[in-house]
Design a protein around this motif. Structure first.
Motif, short mmCIF file in Angstrom:
data_model
loop_
_atom_site.label_atom_id
_atom_site.label_comp_id
_atom_site.label_asym_id
_atom_site.label_seq_id
_atom_site.Cartn_x
_atom_site.Cartn_y
_atom_site.Cartn_z
N GLY A 120 0.81 -1.21 0.00
CA GLY A 120 0.00 0.00 0.00
C GLY A 120 0.84 1.26 0.00
N ALA A 121 0.19 2.37 0.31
CA ALA A 121 0.88 3.66 0.35
C ALA A 121 1.97 3.63 1.41
N THR A 122 3.10 4.23 1.08
CA THR A 122 4.23 4.27 2.01
C THR A 122 5.15 5.42 1.60
N THR A 123 6.32 5.49 2.18
CA THR A 123 7.35 6.42 1.74
C THR A 123 8.63 5.62 1.55
N VAL A 177 -3.29 8.66 10.20
CA VAL A 177 -2.63 9.10 8.96
C VAL A 177 -3.43 8.47 7.82
N PRO A 178 -4.49 9.12 7.34
CA PRO A 178 -5.40 8.48 6.39
C PRO A 178 -4.73 7.94 5.14
N ARG A 179 -3.66 8.56 4.69
CA ARG A 179 -2.99 8.06 3.48
C ARG A 179 -2.36 6.68 3.71
N LEU A 180 -1.96 6.40 4.95
CA LEU A 180 -1.26 5.16 5.23
C LEU A 180 -2.16 4.05 5.78
N ASN A 235 1.74 -1.67 18.11
CA ASN A 235 1.75 -2.48 16.91
C ASN A 235 3.06 -3.26 16.86
N LEU A 236 2.96 -4.54 17.16
CA LEU A 236 4.14 -5.41 17.20
C LEU A 236 4.36 -6.01 15.82
N ARG A 283 -0.60 -7.65 16.37
CA ARG A 283 0.66 -8.23 15.92
C ARG A 283 0.61 -8.44 14.41
N ASP A 284 1.64 -7.96 13.72
CA ASP A 284 1.76 -8.11 12.27
C ASP A 284 0.52 -7.61 11.54
N GLY A 285 0.08 -6.41 11.96
CA GLY A 285 -1.02 -5.75 11.27
C GLY A 285 -0.48 -4.85 10.17
N ARG A 286 -0.82 -3.57 10.20
CA ARG A 286 -0.35 -2.64 9.18
C ARG A 286 1.18 -2.54 9.19
N PHE A 287 1.79 -2.68 10.35
CA PHE A 287 3.23 -2.56 10.47
C PHE A 287 3.83 -3.91 10.88
N LYS A 288 4.31 -4.64 9.90
CA LYS A 288 4.88 -5.97 10.14
C LYS A 288 6.37 -5.93 10.46
N GLY A 289 6.95 -4.74 10.35
CA GLY A 289 8.39 -4.59 10.51
C GLY A 289 8.99 -4.06 9.23
#
Length: 275
Positions: free
Chosen positions: A94-97, A163-166, A175-176, A205-211
């Motif tokens: 998805g959207a990121t930088t 952060v709606p874009r993300l 968020n682990l 755990r391992d949702g939007r931010f998995k690492g």
């Protein structure tokens, strides 16, 4: 042709504490130093550094157990993102930088028109900041492994809760990320997540931010390196708008939970996992 800028001093790129235990805390996105050349290229709004992991260095220092190691980046992520691969291969669908983003998390341009970094400047930034940081991080992990046989690393991050874009809606508080289980032993992942679930905060755990790159690249449990990423909704400990103020009463509550997470990591031993 202008001469290439001299490489910055080590103390500008990062600060480091080399400890005596297997635990390492890493904070790659709390840096607020803006190199002069970058400052001249950024828009006035970008200089607010809205995408900084504000105060995470302070929290990491406050929570650092005796004997643990610490790495903290000093340079803003707008110069180069230390949690992205040097080839800028996307980590999320998805959207990121990216490695040297030209937009904020909200999609607003960072640079004055025509001032975006060209290929030569990008290469200079990688050489000046990305490479020294990762060389030191890799060396510290290797040193810890040589001393103890294994390394346990917590990569510490924070982000505005909305952060709606993300991502849609409000981000869970804690968020682990374990790279979907690939970056650490299952027992460590389960114990760490249980420590978060037992708190007053919402956790996933391992949702939007998995690492990011650091967790995915260095987290190699088969090589006795176990990495976790924690992404914290900033509303839990600070004001989510300029001047990005630290709120002690909120931060103190949060640190109680993070201390339990870090204690679980400090108590982990691969031999226990295998028994």
């Amino acid at each position: 042709m202008q001469d290439a800028p001299a490489l910055p001093e080590k103390r500008l790129v990062f600060e480091q504490i080399c400890g005596s235990t297997p635990l390492l805390l890493n904070v790659p996105h709390a840096g607020t130093q803006v190199p002069d050349s970058l400052r001249a290229a950024l828009t006035p709004g970008a200089l607010d550094l809205s995408d900084t992991d504000w105060h995470m260095d302070r929290i990491a220092r406050d929570l650092l157990p005796e004997g643990a190691s610490l790495m903290v980046a000093n340079v803003t992520r707008y110069a180069v993102d230390l949690n992205r691969p040097s080839d800028d291969k996307p980590l999320y669908a998805g959207a990121t930088t990216g490695l040297m983003s030209t937009i904020t998390f909200d999609g607003v341009p960072l640079y004055r028109p025509g001032a975006e970094p060209d290929a030569a400047e990008q290469a200079e930034r990688i050489a000046a900041w990305w490479t020294p940081y990762h060389a030191a991080l890799a060396a510290e992990i290797a040193r810890i492994k040589a001393a103890h046989g294994y390394c346990v690393m917590l990569d510490m991050h924070s982000i505005r809760s909305q952060v709606p874009r993300l991502f849609e809606g409000r981000l869970p508080d804690l968020n682990l990320g374990t790279n979907s289980g690939a970056a650490c032993a299952p027992g460590l992942s389960d114990a760490a997540f249980a420590a978060l679930q037992a708190s007053e905060y919402s956790a996933v755990r391992d949702g939007r931010f998995k690492g990011g790159y650091i967790t995915r690249h260095y987290g190699q449990p088969e090589q006795n390196v176990h990495a976790l990423q924690i992404e914290i909704a900033q509303e839990c400990y600070m004001q989510e708008e300029t001047p990005w103020s630290y709120i002690p009463e909120r931060a103190d509550r949060l640190k109680e939970t993070l201390a339990r997470l870090i204690a679980v990591m400090a108590d982990f031993h691969p031999e226990t996992e295998q028994s």
